[in-house]
Each structure stands twice: as structure tokens, then as C-alpha cells.
Motif scaffolding. Structure first.
Motif, PDB file in Angstrom:
ATOM      1  N   VAL A   1      78.689 -25.040  -7.291  1.00  0.00           N
ATOM      2  CA  VAL A   1      79.086 -24.752  -8.234  1.00  0.00           C
ATOM      3  C   VAL A   1      78.461 -25.187  -9.609  1.00  0.00           C
ATOM      4  CG1 VAL A   1      81.108 -26.335  -8.850  1.00  0.00           C
ATOM      5  CG2 VAL A   1      81.436 -23.920  -9.056  1.00  0.00           C
ATOM      6  N   THR A   2      78.459 -24.410 -10.535  1.00  0.00           N
ATOM      7  CA  THR A   2      77.760 -24.996 -11.883  1.00  0.00           C
ATOM      8  C   THR A   2      78.823 -24.907 -13.079  1.00  0.00           C
ATOM      9  OG1 THR A   2      77.120 -22.786 -12.538  1.00  0.00           O
ATOM     10  CG2 THR A   2      75.529 -24.153 -11.355  1.00  0.00           C
ATOM     11  N   LEU A   3      78.870 -25.648 -14.041  1.00  0.00           N
ATOM     12  CA  LEU A   3      79.634 -25.822 -15.248  1.00  0.00           C
ATOM     13  C   LEU A   3      78.555 -25.373 -16.301  1.00  0.00           C
ATOM     14  CD1 LEU A   3      82.043 -29.012 -14.819  1.00  0.00           C
ATOM     15  CD2 LEU A   3      82.395 -26.513 -14.313  1.00  0.00           C
ATOM     16  N   LEU A   4      78.947 -24.604 -17.133  1.00  0.00           N
ATOM     17  CA  LEU A   4      78.286 -24.064 -18.060  1.00  0.00           C
ATOM     18  C   LEU A   4      79.363 -24.369 -19.732  1.00  0.00           C
ATOM     19  CD1 LEU A   4      77.330 -22.073 -15.862  1.00  0.00           C
ATOM     20  CD2 LEU A   4      76.663 -20.641 -17.291  1.00  0.00           C
ATOM     21  N   GLU A   5      78.528 -24.935 -20.526  1.00  0.00           N
ATOM     22  CA  GLU A   5      79.329 -25.387 -21.552  1.00  0.00           C
ATOM     23  C   GLU A   5      78.578 -25.228 -22.866  1.00  0.00           C
ATOM     24  OE1 GLU A   5      82.154 -29.014 -20.201  1.00  0.00           O
ATOM     25  OE2 GLU A   5      80.017 -29.175 -19.509  1.00  0.00           O
ATOM     26  N   ILE A   6      79.016 -24.877 -23.984  1.00  0.00           N
ATOM     27  CA  ILE A   6      78.542 -25.059 -25.347  1.00  0.00           C
ATOM     28  C   ILE A   6      79.131 -26.077 -25.859  1.00  0.00           C
ATOM     29  CG2 ILE A   6      78.154 -23.849 -27.469  1.00  0.00           C
ATOM     30  CD1 ILE A   6      78.257 -21.243 -26.374  1.00  0.00           C
ATOM     31  N   VAL A   7      78.464 -27.235 -26.276  1.00  0.00           N
ATOM     32  CA  VAL A   7      78.825 -28.245 -26.728  1.00  0.00           C
ATOM     33  C   VAL A   7      78.274 -28.616 -28.216  1.00  0.00           C
ATOM     34  CG1 VAL A   7      79.155 -29.376 -24.545  1.00  0.00           C
ATOM     35  CG2 VAL A   7      76.823 -29.774 -25.908  1.00  0.00           C
ATOM     36  N   SER A   8      79.000 -29.655 -28.779  1.00  0.00           N
ATOM     37  CA  SER A   8      78.297 -29.780 -30.215  1.00  0.00           C
ATOM     38  C   SER A   8      78.529 -31.351 -30.489  1.00  0.00           C
ATOM     39  CB  SER A   8      79.094 -29.063 -31.338  1.00  0.00           C
ATOM     40  OG  SER A   8      78.977 -29.338 -32.415  1.00  0.00           O
TER      41      SER A   8
ATOM     42  N   LYS B   1      71.358 -17.379 -20.800  1.00  0.00           N
ATOM     43  CA  LYS B   1      70.380 -16.947 -21.753  1.00  0.00           C
ATOM     44  C   LYS B   1      71.538 -16.251 -22.977  1.00  0.00           C
ATOM     45  CE  LYS B   1      66.897 -13.828 -23.283  1.00  0.00           C
ATOM     46  NZ  LYS B   1      66.085 -14.740 -23.794  1.00  0.00           N
ATOM     47  N   GLU B   2      72.629 -15.873 -22.334  1.00  0.00           N
ATOM     48  CA  GLU B   2      73.510 -15.439 -23.449  1.00  0.00           C
ATOM     49  C   GLU B   2      74.216 -16.563 -24.192  1.00  0.00           C
ATOM     50  OE1 GLU B   2      75.087 -11.851 -20.672  1.00  0.00           O
ATOM     51  OE2 GLU B   2      76.474 -13.330 -21.334  1.00  0.00           O
ATOM     52  N   LEU B   3      74.710 -17.685 -23.686  1.00  0.00           N
ATOM     53  CA  LEU B   3      75.163 -18.673 -24.116  1.00  0.00           C
ATOM     54  C   LEU B   3      74.170 -19.587 -25.048  1.00  0.00           C
ATOM     55  CD1 LEU B   3      77.114 -20.678 -21.226  1.00  0.00           C
ATOM     56  CD2 LEU B   3      78.032 -19.032 -23.020  1.00  0.00           C
TER      57      LEU B   3
ATOM     58  N   PRO C   1      74.557 -27.455 -32.450  1.00  0.00           N
ATOM     59  CA  PRO C   1      75.147 -27.235 -30.824  1.00  0.00           C
ATOM     60  C   PRO C   1      74.201 -27.132 -29.854  1.00  0.00           C
ATOM     61  CG  PRO C   1      74.270 -25.567 -32.366  1.00  0.00           C
ATOM     62  CD  PRO C   1      74.307 -26.835 -33.205  1.00  0.00           C
ATOM     63  N   GLY C   2      74.576 -27.289 -28.698  1.00  0.00           N
ATOM     64  CA  GLY C   2      73.696 -27.324 -27.462  1.00  0.00           C
ATOM     65  C   GLY C   2      74.341 -26.787 -26.179  1.00  0.00           C
ATOM     66  N   VAL C   3      73.660 -26.579 -25.205  1.00  0.00           N
ATOM     67  CA  VAL C   3      74.057 -26.203 -23.969  1.00  0.00           C
ATOM     68  C   VAL C   3      74.127 -27.181 -22.932  1.00  0.00           C
ATOM     69  CG1 VAL C   3      73.869 -24.366 -22.144  1.00  0.00           C
ATOM     70  CG2 VAL C   3      73.570 -23.726 -24.473  1.00  0.00           C
ATOM     71  N   ARG C   4      75.227 -27.471 -22.365  1.00  0.00           N
ATOM     72  CA  ARG C   4      75.274 -28.465 -21.333  1.00  0.00           C
ATOM     73  C   ARG C   4      75.463 -27.717 -20.115  1.00  0.00           C
ATOM     74  NH1 ARG C   4      79.289 -33.567 -21.491  1.00  0.00           N
ATOM     75  NH2 ARG C   4      80.798 -32.107 -21.163  1.00  0.00           N
ATOM     76  N   LEU C   5      74.625 -28.115 -18.990  1.00  0.00           N
ATOM     77  CA  LEU C   5      74.851 -27.383 -17.528  1.00  0.00           C
ATOM     78  C   LEU C   5      75.105 -28.622 -16.472  1.00  0.00           C
ATOM     79  CD1 LEU C   5      72.047 -24.826 -17.866  1.00  0.00           C
ATOM     80  CD2 LEU C   5      74.354 -24.395 -18.223  1.00  0.00           C
ATOM     81  N   THR C   6      76.107 -28.400 -15.666  1.00  0.00           N
ATOM     82  CA  THR C   6      76.410 -29.201 -14.552  1.00  0.00           C
ATOM     83  C   THR C   6      76.132 -28.688 -13.350  1.00  0.00           C
ATOM     84  OG1 THR C   6      77.844 -30.271 -16.167  1.00  0.00           O
ATOM     85  CG2 THR C   6      77.973 -31.299 -13.875  1.00  0.00           C
ATOM     86  N   PHE C   7      75.412 -28.984 -12.447  1.00  0.00           N
ATOM     87  CA  PHE C   7      75.290 -28.578 -11.251  1.00  0.00           C
ATOM     88  C   PHE C   7      75.622 -29.600  -9.993  1.00  0.00           C
ATOM     89  CE2 PHE C   7      72.060 -25.642 -12.665  1.00  0.00           C
ATOM     90  CZ  PHE C   7      71.866 -26.320 -13.823  1.00  0.00           C
TER      91      PHE C   7
ATOM     92  N   ILE D   1      81.898 -32.492 -28.804  1.00  0.00           N
ATOM     93  CA  ILE D   1      82.834 -31.555 -28.715  1.00  0.00           C
ATOM     94  C   ILE D   1      82.340 -30.456 -27.673  1.00  0.00           C
ATOM     95  CG2 ILE D   1      84.772 -30.330 -30.007  1.00  0.00           C
ATOM     96  CD1 ILE D   1      83.200 -31.296 -32.486  1.00  0.00           C
ATOM     97  N   VAL D   2      83.456 -30.287 -26.820  1.00  0.00           N
ATOM     98  CA  VAL D   2      82.871 -28.837 -26.017  1.00  0.00           C
ATOM     99  C   VAL D   2      83.820 -27.722 -26.449  1.00  0.00           C
ATOM    100  CG1 VAL D   2      83.645 -27.942 -23.611  1.00  0.00           C
ATOM    101  CG2 VAL D   2      83.076 -30.308 -23.912  1.00  0.00           C
ATOM    102  N   LEU D   3      82.772 -26.705 -26.791  1.00  0.00           N
ATOM    103  CA  LEU D   3      83.227 -25.540 -27.525  1.00  0.00           C
ATOM    104  C   LEU D   3      83.424 -24.425 -26.616  1.00  0.00           C
ATOM    105  CD1 LEU D   3      80.621 -25.542 -30.398  1.00  0.00           C
ATOM    106  CD2 LEU D   3      82.732 -26.417 -30.512  1.00  0.00           C
ATOM    107  N   SER D   4      82.953 -24.495 -25.553  1.00  0.00           N
ATOM    108  CA  SER D   4      83.291 -23.541 -24.309  1.00  0.00           C
ATOM    109  C   SER D   4      82.844 -23.951 -23.232  1.00  0.00           C
ATOM    110  CB  SER D   4      82.970 -22.032 -24.836  1.00  0.00           C
ATOM    111  OG  SER D   4      81.548 -21.918 -24.255  1.00  0.00           O
ATOM    112  N   LYS D   5      83.564 -23.664 -22.099  1.00  0.00           N
ATOM    113  CA  LYS D   5      83.374 -24.112 -20.892  1.00  0.00           C
ATOM    114  C   LYS D   5      83.654 -22.975 -19.615  1.00  0.00           C
ATOM    115  CE  LYS D   5      84.723 -27.889 -17.798  1.00  0.00           C
ATOM    116  NZ  LYS D   5      85.126 -29.405 -18.028  1.00  0.00           N
TER     117      LYS D   5
END
Ligand SMILES: Nc1ncnc2c1ncn2[C@@H]1O[C@H](COP(=O)(O)OP(=O)(O)O)[C@@H](O)[C@H]1O
Ligand SMILES: [Mg+2]
Lengths: 288, 137
Positions: free
Chosen positions: B60-67, B25-27, B72-78, B2-6
Motif C-alpha cells: 500500500v502507498t500513502l500519497l501526501e502533500i506536505v509543507s 503527477k496530479e499531486l 510545499p512538497g510531495v511525500r510518498l510512503t511505500f 504540516i500534512v496538507l492532504s493525505k
């Protein structure tokens, strides 16, 4: 803009300037601590003359036309200066907005009897002033960016002091991100001090560096090699536990470089490398 | 998953790298990730944005908090539209560099995260996706 209207406004220049100045000075936003009123008056007069002249050209509505060149220059100058002097965006845009108000009033007064023409001229004046307002904001932001860039480079310079901790030992606490430009500053400062003090050991403390990636590591390795060429050995200290783990996973090889966890242990190592013995004096009654 | 934030974060200049790392770091802190894992994630991300800037002129990068399974974890797309990588297998090797640098960015980043995916097409661009789970090793 209609020729008669432009001529009318030009004839009213003195009055417009007076009201405009009144508005600017009265506006609480104007900070007389930042700019003297006399200076403002002069600047405003120049600007108004150029603007009223431009109104009187066939391309009055095209703010990119030649007639507007001096206006752009003055405007850019004003907003850049205000950005540097710490004016807020509101204070800066007041300059154009308060003039727009005065011009509206003048047009209303003159063309009250001809609503159709009044509407048309107001529209045209608004278009011109809005476009100039945007120029103001664009240059203002550029000015702010300049300030930020300058502060950044100032910070990177002041934050790389080379400290003489002992005869023959230098310490260099690095704080912040070690990018390419920063490395250049650090390296130059260090090499200069090595020569100036004939130091044989330099301690680079990276406890203040938030992230050590392969670029930062490469910069550190370069600095160490350069110092070696000058006859000084480096010790890298302040490697926090999480940074140590990260460096290992990244695959960076620091085996040829002396590393220590703390500045204190690096200093101890430096003492032993230079055969310096520091010991506590025996307890005694200092009876002099 | 699940994507919790993007959110999107464009990378155009070197100054963006610091702001970008701070945002990660914040995420990561929000997911409750440990300091060591946060540092690993930030370092991997740092490598990948630097590559984007250096070899593709930004992106561009996408910063997501996923679960996943409540973890929970952090997914980053470059994502960049640069020249792409001719031989991805070679680029993933320790020490390979066309830029006279250490050649540890891609392989190192892979070792610092839990999931790593790279797709590159010469002439089109490169997309790298990484995930660091809160409790991943
Ligand atoms: N986003 C990218 N676009 C194009 N080429 C890339 C990109 N990222 C990496 N590369 C290529 O892969 C090589 C290896 O990258 P990396 O492991 O980060 O090492 P380094 O950056 O030190 O060369 C680079 O030298 C470059 O040729
Ligand atoms: Mg790289």
C-alpha cells in the motif's frame, strides 16, 4: 420458502413471465438495439423455470445450493454478455430487480388473507433475489474488467507500428508505458520487420513514453541488443530534456547506445551511417 | 512539517503502476513543481512500486502533500509486508540485484528525491519514504 407458495408460483409461471417481460421491455433502460426481444424472452423463460424449480427445493433460501447452479450459470451468462455489449449497471440489474417486483405482486395477491405468512414469504423471496442481484453485479464487473483488459492489449498492439522510413531504415514510435508485455510485442514486431526488409538501422522513438525508469531502460537495452544480433543498429530518439536528466540520476548507462533528441536528428544520423546523401536540388527552371 | 492532504493507494497489480504515477503527477502539479522535478519524483516512485510488486507481491502507498517552512512538497510512503531486505546497505548499492535487473531502483530513487528513508525487517516487510520538495535540487 413454503412448499405451497413455491407450487403456487410455479403454477403462475406463464403469467409471471408475461408481466416480467412487459416490465423489462417497457423499462426505458432496455435497449432493443443491443439485444432482440425474442432472445430476451427465451433467456428469461429459461431463467424463470430454473428459479421456480429452485424455490421448490428444501434449500430454497440457500442460493449456494445445488438447485441454484443452473440459475447462477444463466445469470452469469446474462451479465457477462450485457457487460460486453455495453449495457450499463442499471440496465443489467433491472433484469433481477424487475422480476423481484413481479414476484412480490404475485405473493401479495395470493397471501393477502394471511399477513404473517405473506411477510415471511416476502422476506424469504427478497433474500434470494438480493443475493442473485449481487451475483449479477459481481459478474457484470468481471465482464467489464475483461473488456478493459482486452482493449488494453489491443491498444498496445496497434500502437506499435513499425514504419519503413527509407530503404534500410525503420522507425518505431513507442507510445505509452513500456512494460514487459509491451516490450515483447515491440521487440517481435521490430525483429520481424528487420528481417522482412533487410533493414540495417532501426530508430526507436520514445517521445511518447511518459516515464523511463530502470525497467523501461532495461527493456530498451534488451531490444537494442536483440536488433544487433539480427545485424541492425538502433538509434533511440525522442529523449526529452527532463527524461535525460532523470536517466542520468538513475545511473543508467546508455553510452553504448546511439541516442538523439529528435527523430529528425536520428534520421540524419542514420543517413550518414548508410552513406546516404540527401540534398536540396539546385534551383532551376523546370522547363518540360 | 504540516500534512496538507493525505490519501491511500493500494498497489496490487502491474496495471496499478500507471494509475499511481498519474495520481502523483496530479499531486505534484498541485504543488507547482517543475516538470523536471515532477519527472524525477514519478520515476523514483515508479521504481519503488515496481519493487513492491516484484519482491513483495504488492502493498500500500500513502500519497501526501506536505509543507515545511511554507515550501510545499510531495511525500510518498511505500509499505509492504513482503520478505524484507536482509542487507539494506548492499541493496542500496548501484548494480546490486537479486532479480537479474539493473539494480538501480533503490540507489537511483534516492538520487532522484530530496529525502529518502528505508526500513526493512526480514520476514516482516519494507517501508520506504521519499520527499520531493517543490524547489529542491
Ligand atoms: N520491497 C522490497 N522487498 C524485498 N526486497 C526488495 C524490495 N525492494 C528491493 N528489494 C531488494 O533490493 C534489491 C535491489 O533493488 P533495486 O535497487 O530496485 O534493483 P532491482 O529491482 O533491479 O533488483 C532487489 O534486487 C531486491 O533483492
Ligand atoms: Mg527495482
Amino acid at each position: 420458502m413454503n412448499k405451497d407458495t413455491a407450487a403456487y408460483l410455479k403454477g403462475k409461471k406463464k403469467q409471471i413471465l408475461e408481466t416480467w417481460m412487459g416490465n423489462q421491455v417497457k423499462d426505458a433502460a432496455l435497449r432493443d438495439d443491443l439485444m432482440s426481444v425474442a432472445e430476451l424472452q427465451q433467456q428469461s423463460e429459461e431463467f424463470l423455470s430454473a428459479l421456480l424449480n429452485a424455490f421448490n427445493t428444501p434449500e430454497a433460501e440457500d442460493t449456494e445450493s445445488a438447485g441454484y447452479e443452473p440459475i447462477h450459470d444463466i445469470l452469469s451468462d446474462i451479465s457477462i454478455t450485457r457487460a460486453r455489449q455495453g449495457f450499463s449497471p442499471r440496465e443489467t440489474s433491472t433484469y433481477i430487480l424487475s422480476l423481484k417486483q413481479v414476484l412480490s405482486q404475485e405473493l401479495e395477491e395470493q397471501l393477502r388473507g394471511n399477513p404473517a405468512l405473506l411477510y415471511q414469504e416476502l422476506l424469504s423471496m427478497n433474500r434470494i433475489m438480493d443475493s442473485l442481484g449481487m451475483v449479477t453485479m459481481e459478474t457484470y464487473i468481471k465482464g467489464r474488467e475483461e473488456v478493459i483488459l482486452r482493449q488494453t492489449s489491443e491498444i498496445s498492439e496497434i500502437s506499435t507500428p513499425v514504419i519503413r522510413v527509407w530503404e534500410g531504415i525503420l522507425a518505431l514510435p513507442i507510445i505509452g508505458t513500456l512494460d514487459s508485455a509491451r516490450t515483447q510485442v515491440v521487440m517481435e514486431a521490430l525483429l520481424q520487420e528487420i528481417v522482412a526488409t533487410s533493414s540495417r538501422i532501426a530508430i526507436l522513438d520514445i517521445s511518447g513514453v511518459p516515464t523511463v525508469d530502470s525497467l523501461v531502460a532495461q527493456h530498451l537495452i534488451k531490444t537494442v541488443s536483440a536488433a544487433r544480433l539480427m545485424g541492425a543498429e538502433c538509434i533511440i530518439s525522442g529523449i526529452r530534456a527532463e527524461i535525460a536528466q532523470t536517466i542520468v540520476h538513475l545511473g543508467i548507462d546508455l553510452t553504448n547506445i546511439y541516442t538523439k533528441a529528435t527523430l529528425a536528428s536520428a534520421l540524419k544520423m542514420a543517413f550518414s551511417m548508410l552513406n546516404i546523401q540527401v540534398s536540396r536540388a539546385p534551383k532551376q527552371n523546370l522547363g518540360f | 512539517m504540516i500534512v496538507l492532504s493525505k490519501e491511500k493507494f493500494p498497489i496490487e497489480k502491474e496495471q496499478d503502476v500507471i494509475l499511481f504515477r498519474n495520481r502523483i503527477k496530479e499531486l505534484a502539479t498541485r504543488t507547482g513543481m517543475s516538470l523536471v522535478n515532477q519527472t524525477k519524483l514519478m520515476t523514483a516512485a515508479s521504481e519503488l512500486v515496481r519493487n513492491m510488486l516484484r519482491y513483495a507481491g504488492g502493498g500500500v502507498t500513502l500519497l501526501e502533500i506536505v509543507s515545511r517552512s511554507s515550501i510545499p512538497g510531495v511525500r510518498l510512503t511505500f509499505i509492504d509486508e513482503g520478505p524484507g531486505i536482509k542487507d539494506v546497505h548492499q541493496a542500496m548499492k548501484d548494480g546490486f540485484s537479486t532479480g537479474k535487473s539493473l539494480g538501480l531502483g533503490l540507489p537511483g530513487a534516492k538520487r532522484l528525491v530530496n529525502e529518502f528513508d528505508i526500513k526493512s525487517e526480514p520476514g516482516k516487510g519494507t517501508t520506504v519514504t521519499i520527499i520531493r520538495w517543490k524547489n529542491g535540487l
